[in-house]
Design a protein around this motif. Structure first.
Motif, short mmCIF file in Angstrom:
data_model
loop_
_atom_site.label_atom_id
_atom_site.label_comp_id
_atom_site.label_asym_id
_atom_site.label_seq_id
_atom_site.Cartn_x
_atom_site.Cartn_y
_atom_site.Cartn_z
N GLY A 158 0.81 -1.22 0.00
CA GLY A 158 0.00 0.00 0.00
C GLY A 158 0.84 1.26 0.00
N PRO A 182 1.63 3.34 -4.78
CA PRO A 182 1.28 4.70 -5.22
C PRO A 182 2.49 5.59 -5.49
CG PRO A 182 -0.07 4.03 -3.35
CD PRO A 182 1.04 3.04 -3.46
N ALA A 232 3.15 -6.28 -5.61
CA ALA A 232 1.71 -6.22 -5.32
C ALA A 232 0.95 -7.43 -5.82
CB ALA A 232 1.13 -4.95 -5.96
N LEU A 289 -4.21 -0.17 -7.65
CA LEU A 289 -3.58 0.27 -6.40
C LEU A 289 -2.45 1.26 -6.66
CD1 LEU A 289 -3.77 -0.14 -3.36
CD2 LEU A 289 -2.10 -2.00 -3.55
N PRO A 343 -5.14 5.63 -5.76
CA PRO A 343 -4.76 6.51 -4.64
C PRO A 343 -4.15 7.82 -5.10
CG PRO A 343 -4.11 4.24 -4.16
CD PRO A 343 -4.54 4.28 -5.60
N ALA A 369 -0.93 9.89 -1.43
CA ALA A 369 -1.31 8.66 -2.15
C ALA A 369 -0.76 7.43 -1.44
CB ALA A 369 -0.79 8.72 -3.58
N SER A 370 0.47 7.53 -0.95
CA SER A 370 1.06 6.41 -0.23
C SER A 370 0.27 6.12 1.05
CB SER A 370 2.52 6.73 0.11
OG SER A 370 3.17 5.60 0.63
N GLY A 400 -2.98 4.48 0.11
CA GLY A 400 -2.75 3.08 -0.25
C GLY A 400 -2.65 2.18 0.97
N SER A 444 -5.55 -0.65 2.00
CA SER A 444 -5.05 -2.04 2.04
C SER A 444 -5.34 -2.68 3.39
CB SER A 444 -3.54 -2.05 1.77
OG SER A 444 -3.25 -1.60 0.47
N ALA A 470 -10.66 1.70 -2.56
CA ALA A 470 -9.87 2.81 -3.12
C ALA A 470 -10.72 3.65 -4.07
CB ALA A 470 -8.64 2.26 -3.84
#
Length: 316
Positions: free
Chosen positions: A24, A28, A200, A212, A216, A234-235, A238, A242, A264
């Motif tokens: 996650g 991103p 991922a 994913l 995000p 975004a991180s 994510g 998740s 998401a």
């Protein structure tokens, strides 16, 4: 509360949570560069060709008699994804084919190669399902070691080389005129995208990994006004979706990869509606609608630019 204790004390869920947090956070970061380059579907193409690598890993495992036979699936996926991503970036840079044709070749060739090789290895197409749609609940200790190492690599390179990678993602001609090694940096970015897809793969699956990486980022762009803040938000998004998706699948019998992606997208829809309301309020009569100033290294233009170039960035 009881469910939370069960999740935190279960070794299976502990491994799954660590994998979810790592994926996650890392996916991103690379997705931010891909959105900037308008190559949001590159992850999809790489995911398809990684399927060929998974099947090739199965084939090698069957030939040398390894147990289980899929022990080389993850390494095989990474090798195939990196080689395919770098090759397609090289072909695109040489202008031999356009970007959409290159992606189409990845889509069709990756699926066909995967199905063909898994049959030769003595398996069936059903053996590929966990890789196509994710199977985070079956993450082994070995998978987790691979995932952790690759995710940390993606985070270190993506954040450490943020400036040069942003420059080539925003304007290759400007980056070339500035003396940056554009071909090397674009190949590095393609390789990062390939590694991210491999990381991922066990969480959301090869068919959903691009979501994913991209969704995000789209959500963060609704509020963030700089490249760096977009990447950070975004991180964080994510990681949140998740973990939330994984915990919900512990309580309900639902596929974790699909649920993470749906969460998401739902968050993106909510963020877009809130951002639209916020902009409408700021541009009401008596308000000049000027965005708040922020201090950062790179800044994004407004999402409602008249030319419709949403998310396009400019250097300051």
């Amino acid at each position: 509360m009881e469910m939370i204790v069960e999740i935190l004390t279960s070794q299976l869920m502990q491994r799954a949570l660590v994998a979810a947090v790592l994926v996650g956070a890392a996916a991103p970061v690379v997705g931010t560069f891909l959105v900037q380059r308008r190559l949001a579907l590159l992850g999809d193409g790489i995911g398809h060709i990684a399927l060929t690598g998974v099947a090739a890993g199965w084939l090698v495992g069957a030939v040398v008699g390894l147990t289980p036979r899929d022990v080389l699936a993850l390494p095989g996926a990474m090798v195939a994804a990196v080689l395919g991503a770098v090759a397609i970036e090289w072909v695109r840079a040489k202008g031999r084919i356009t970007g959409d044709v290159a992606l189409a070749i990845l889509f069709y060739g990756g699926i066909a190669g995967g199905v063909l090789l898994i049959q030769i290895a003595g398996g069936t197409s059903s053996n590929l399902m966990s890789y196509l749609f994710g199977s985070i609940a079956t993450v082994s200790t070995g998978d987790l070691v691979w995932t952790a190492g690759l995710a940390l690599l993606v985070l270190a390179v993506g954040i450490g080389l943020r400036g040069p990678l942003f420059a080539v993602s925003n304007d290759e001609d400007f980056a070339r005129a500035s003396g940056l090694p554009v071909q090397l940096l674009t190949s590095l970015l393609a390789a990062l995208a390939a590694v991210t897809v491999t990381v991922a793969m066990r969480v959301v699956g090869l068919l959903l990994v691009s979501a994913l990486m991209i969704v995000p980022v789209a959500t963060a762009q609704a509020f963030a006004r700089s490249f760096s803040r977009t990447m950070a938000w975004a991180s964080g998004i994510g990681v949140v979706v998740s973990i939330a998706g994984l915990c919900l699948t512990y309580a309900y019998d639902l596929p974790p990869g699909a649920l993470i992606v749906v969460l998401a997208i739902a968050l993106y829809a909510i963020a877009s509606a809130v951002a639209h309301h916020r902009r409408a309020r700021l541009t009401a009569p008596g308000d000049d609608g000027a965005p708040p100033s922020e201090v950062d290294d790179v800044h994004l233009r407004d999402h409602d630019d008249a030319d419709g170039e949403q998310g396009e960035a400019c250097r300051t």
